[in-house]
Design an enzyme around this catalytic site. Sequence first.
Site, mmCIF file in Angstrom:
data_model
loop_
_atom_site.group_PDB
_atom_site.id
_atom_site.type_symbol
_atom_site.label_atom_id
_atom_site.label_comp_id
_atom_site.label_asym_id
_atom_site.label_seq_id
_atom_site.Cartn_x
_atom_site.Cartn_y
_atom_site.Cartn_z
ATOM 1 C CE LYS A 190 -9.063 -7.951 -0.734
ATOM 2 N NZ LYS A 190 -8.869 -6.571 -1.205
ATOM 3 C CG ASP A 222 -8.185 -3.441 0.163
ATOM 4 O OD1 ASP A 222 -9.293 -3.842 0.545
ATOM 5 O OD2 ASP A 222 -7.822 -3.523 -1.025
ATOM 6 C CG ASP A 246 -2.423 -7.918 15.333
ATOM 7 O OD1 ASP A 246 -2.217 -7.015 16.158
ATOM 8 O OD2 ASP A 246 -1.596 -8.820 15.094
ATOM 9 C CG ASP A 250 -1.413 -2.266 16.642
ATOM 10 O OD1 ASP A 250 -1.793 -1.905 17.772
ATOM 11 O OD2 ASP A 250 -0.841 -3.347 16.450
HETATM 12 MG MG MG Z 1 -1.507 -5.374 16.703
HETATM 13 MG MG MG Z 2 -5.707 -3.121 -1.821
#
Ligand code: MG
Ligand code: MG
Lengths: 356, 356
Positions: A190, A222, A246, A250
């Site tokens: 980011k 994002d 993380d 997932d």
């Molecule tokens: Mg995770």
């Molecule tokens: Mg965004």
Amino acid sequence: MEMNIALLPGDGIGPEVIAQAVKVVHAVGKKFGHQITFKEAITGAAAIDAVGHPYPEETHQVCLQSDAVLFGAIGDPRFDNDPSAKVRPEQGLLEMRKRLGLFSNVRPTFTFPSLVHKSPLKRDRIEGTDLVFLRELTGGIYFGEPRGRNEQGTKAFDTCMYSVEEIERLARMGFEFAQKRRKLLTCVDKANVLATSRLWRETVQRLAPEYPDVKVEYEFVDAVAMRLIQWPKAYDVLITENLFGDILTDEASVISGSMGLMPSASIGVKTKLFEPIHGSYPQAAGKNIANPLATILSASMMFEYAFGLMDEAKAISDAVNLSLEKGMVTEDLADGGTSYKTSEVGDWVAEQVGMA
Amino acid sequence: MEMNIALLPGDGIGPEVIAQAVKVVHAVGKKFGHQITFKEAITGAAAIDAVGHPYPEETHQVCLQSDAVLFGAIGDPRFDNDPSAKVRPEQGLLEMRKRLGLFSNVRPTFTFPSLVHKSPLKRDRIEGTDLVFLRELTGGIYFGEPRGRNEQGTKAFDTCMYSVEEIERLARMGFEFAQKRRKLLTCVDKANVLATSRLWRETVQRLAPEYPDVKVEYEFVDAVAMRLIQWPKAYDVLITENLFGDILTDEASVISGSMGLMPSASIGVKTKLFEPIHGSYPQAAGKNIANPLATILSASMMFEYAFGLMDEAKAISDAVNLSLEKGMVTEDLADGGTSYKTSEVGDWVAEQVGMA
Ligand SMILES: [Mg+2]
Ligand SMILES: [Mg+2]
């Protein structure tokens, strides 16, 4: 080849699924002529019960002296519901990662031909997906200091921190993975907002000329959260910091349609550890019903990433795909049809590896 | 009702899509008997060119004196490719959010019956999805201090910081939204690891008894990243901090199959602002080809959230759904069939609102 493997079954269904992986690893050893020695050690709730610590020194020594670690799962509801518990099984996991220097969590996402229909995503979007995340595992906002509250308790704060060294060792691993795969590396950050992300991006940009055969792309976290489920086939190797990894690993695990089957590796400065991404699933413990395939696939990753033995790795993953295709599966995958016990699936896959 | 609306067309396709929303808002005013006054003001690159600042004081005053702000888009490639640029259009957006106290970004996710087939997700998983994220917009790691590098430049750091007040005002808004909807609130955090997340969770837990009709669930951000694409219909109102919301709202926007259609609102202490989630799309500027529906749907949100006028809001969203169903759409949605100009789609929707 001689291989010394530490076995850490852990809690819940851990011991049952690890037992199946051991059968399969033995079958590989026999077929390909490797001499494999296992050494078992305790972790998690089992270790708290036995010696009062979830990652005992003796277990650490076993890991240090091994070529690779096969790990089951950690966690026990007795501790979750006890706010007075001073040690928790999960602390064993954090301590193990830290003491073994496991700085890179390797999370592949791929599809199983016979399970694509179980994904919430459409077949044409995901079929053939083959990507791998390298998530930085020992730095970032989960570990940075200072963290806590102001004196009045009205404000809380966490610190995200990264050094060039931490970023560089993970990034180099990413470039090397990409060189062995489809030669595309995506740096997820980011950098338009965060100082740490700008250091990530600068570091990757500085290293890129050393790997001229790898194409590097930079994407915001994002945007990746979107594109990952729109066009997962567009990715090859993705590197990212701890918190972003993380979340995104997932999210990516949903693509396959069968998260319960996903293996992982953690690679460090002292050894390499292989484990299923699923948890200890205490409700199923001791019932011989848990799905052992993620742990068996973790053993496949072990042959590839710890020993560079691609044929051995493929023998296992082929056998797993065949078991899925033929319905030699535990009840979670049986769709109400015939299902098999944990140990039966393990026997079948081990036999298949021997025959193939 | 009398309504004073500030119009901020901004850059790129902004002026074209805002013009269509204005037509539709006028049609609503005529049909429902409201007296609507628009006052236009400059932002972004347009404002830099005119007065050297992307969010001029005069524009700020127009916003403060309005009941609601309709905003187009900001951003111009002239500045992206000019590292020497001292002011950038996007700074206008950040300054506007800050000065207007826009602390809550409201991002609904819903499906359009005639576009469900465009989603990468399967129809049965998403049909009928109706969730809304409230993302905290002015705190967290994007703004926390200290941030930067150590002296040698070998370490970078960012600070995530939240006060009880910041959390409480966003959480109360979440409870109130849930009361008007399906009465389910999900607090998204990482309270097992982060100090700020623990303060979020404690604050929400403390407020919950004041809203006994709302069911509250607490989920970790990585679990939501999975469940959001597995079972989006399980969610109603989700509240979360700035960075988590940045990632998850973009992930959620994929569900509808048509991100280009998604509206949003930013609610603050001084006014409420409504805007499409798409950007300024400079390649299409001035060509009368940009899709105006997200901006028109932002006007629908304005009637609902700024004025509490549900029939007016529904008249617009019904007309938009009808335009999609009948293929009265711009080329991005035409699938190679007949397509219409930006202004033609705006005319059609406005006329439809008047007739319904
Ligand atoms: Mg995770
Ligand atoms: Mg965004």
